[in-house]
Motif scaffolding. Structure first.
Motif, PDB file in Angstrom:
ATOM      1  N   ARG A 180      -8.646  43.019  -2.032  1.00  0.00           N
ATOM      2  CA  ARG A 180      -8.197  44.292  -1.480  1.00  0.00           C
ATOM      3  C   ARG A 180      -9.210  45.375  -1.828  1.00  0.00           C
ATOM      4  O   ARG A 180     -10.062  45.197  -2.707  1.00  0.00           O
ATOM      5  CB  ARG A 180      -6.832  44.678  -2.064  1.00  0.00           C
ATOM      6  N   ILE A 182      -9.263  50.035  -1.791  1.00  0.00           N
ATOM      7  CA  ILE A 182      -8.369  51.188  -1.884  1.00  0.00           C
ATOM      8  C   ILE A 182      -8.887  52.286  -0.971  1.00  0.00           C
ATOM      9  O   ILE A 182     -10.068  52.647  -1.042  1.00  0.00           O
ATOM     10  CB  ILE A 182      -8.271  51.708  -3.331  1.00  0.00           C
ATOM     11  N   TYR A 196      -3.516  50.462  -0.892  1.00  0.00           N
ATOM     12  CA  TYR A 196      -4.261  49.219  -1.008  1.00  0.00           C
ATOM     13  C   TYR A 196      -4.416  48.655   0.400  1.00  0.00           C
ATOM     14  O   TYR A 196      -3.487  48.693   1.203  1.00  0.00           O
ATOM     15  CB  TYR A 196      -3.514  48.191  -1.853  1.00  0.00           C
ATOM     16  N   TYR A 198      -5.389  45.119   2.320  1.00  0.00           N
ATOM     17  CA  TYR A 198      -5.583  43.685   2.145  1.00  0.00           C
ATOM     18  C   TYR A 198      -6.069  43.061   3.453  1.00  0.00           C
ATOM     19  O   TYR A 198      -5.708  43.517   4.544  1.00  0.00           O
ATOM     20  CB  TYR A 198      -4.277  43.002   1.739  1.00  0.00           C
ATOM     21  N   CYS A 215      -0.509  52.639  -2.888  1.00  0.00           N
ATOM     22  CA  CYS A 215      -1.277  52.493  -4.120  1.00  0.00           C
ATOM     23  C   CYS A 215      -0.975  53.693  -5.019  1.00  0.00           C
ATOM     24  O   CYS A 215      -1.064  54.838  -4.558  1.00  0.00           O
ATOM     25  CB  CYS A 215      -2.772  52.436  -3.814  1.00  0.00           C
TER      26      CYS A 215
END
Length: 290
Positions: A180, A182, A196, A198, A215
């Protein structure tokens, strides 16, 4: 009088959210299609076309967005984001240099000025390496080269592209992130929030099918995102961070940030459009209608 001009040629989710927020807040605005924007270099204002108090640049085209901001600023219109910010964020090497000057942690980066020397540069950096175009978004034309043969193949393809800019080899170390990265949204000194991102592969861009989750915004994360935003000149920005083995690294900074995946991840609890408008109105010193 139009208080705010939104510069854009495509109305996406983000622009619809901005228009809706402007209407809800009763801020007079106009949409300016950059494909039809005409401006005299002299900067003189026609009596029948008064200048807006501030311009919010949401143009998706890097070239049109850059020159639209230049023209607005030449006419004395405060613009978000400014042309100098777009110049830095629209070029990965300029971004890397700005982050380096600010002393911020980034992946090791090497640049070679010809495709032929790019494979040597990749070998010096150490495989695997990530080969990226200097300009571009959504992860397009980025590739991971696990060895010299692959790097030579990727760079040979770049050499065949017509743009001379594509012939510059911009290489970064491959950071073993935990599947992942950010994305942090920043407006001025305000950290709007973070997600986050992914992905099934090494790229996590939402445009490539990556999924987003909230996040937590820690003091470290917020401080690094603010510092990265300041390093490129400030404004409304998307700061991309990755979690390296020794801590957070700044990957890049985006100047025309998309936020649909961000809002969905936060279940619309954070109103990004409002934060963007707040920053733009403050830049133009515009008061809202009471």
């Amino acid at each position: 009088m139009t208080s705010l001009a939104v510069l854009c040629s495509r109305v996406r989710f983000e622009e619809k959210q901005i228009f809706a927020a402007l209407e809800r807040r009763r801020v007079p605005y106009s949409q300016v299609d950059t494909r039809r924007l005409i401006a005299e270099v002299s900067g003189k204002t026609r009596a029948d076309a008064p200048e807006p108090a501030v311009a919010l640049n949401r143009e998706i085209s890097l070239s049109r967005g850059l020159y639209a901001s230049l023209l607005m600023e030449a006419r004395g219109v405060p613009t978000v984001n400014r042309a100098d910010v777009i110049t830095v964020c629209g070029d990965k090497l300029r971004t890397s240099l700005a982050l380096e000057r600010a002393g911020l942690p980034t992946p090791r980066t090497t640049v070679a000025l010809t495709p032929e020397s790019g494979a040597d540069a990749a070998e010096r950096l150490g495989f695997p390496v990530v080969i990226k175009p200097l300009a571009g978004s959504w992860g397009r034309l980025a590739a991971v080269a696990p060895d010299r043969a692959t790097a030579e193949t990727v760079l040979e393809h770049r050499a065949a592209l017509p743009s001379p800019q594509q012939h510059i080899a911009y290489l970064q170390e491959f950071v073993g992130k935990p599947g992942r990265d950010i994305r942090v949204l920043v407006a001025g000194d305000e950290v709007i929030g973070a997600t986050y991102r992914y992905g099934d592969g090494w790229r996590t861009n939402a445009a490539l099918g990556g999924r987003s989750e909230p996040c937590p915004v820690t003091a470290e994360l917020a401080g690094l995102a603010r510092a990265a935003a300041r390093a490129v000149g400030g404004g409304v920005l998307g700061v991309d961070l990755i979690e390296g083995p020794d801590g957070l690294l700044v990957l890049e900074v985006n100047h025309t940030v998309e936020f649909q995946a961000f809002q969905l991840a936060h279940d619309h609890a954070i109103d990004v459009a409002d934060a963007i408008i707040d920053h733009a109105l403050a830049a133009g010193r515009v008061r809202e209608a009471s």
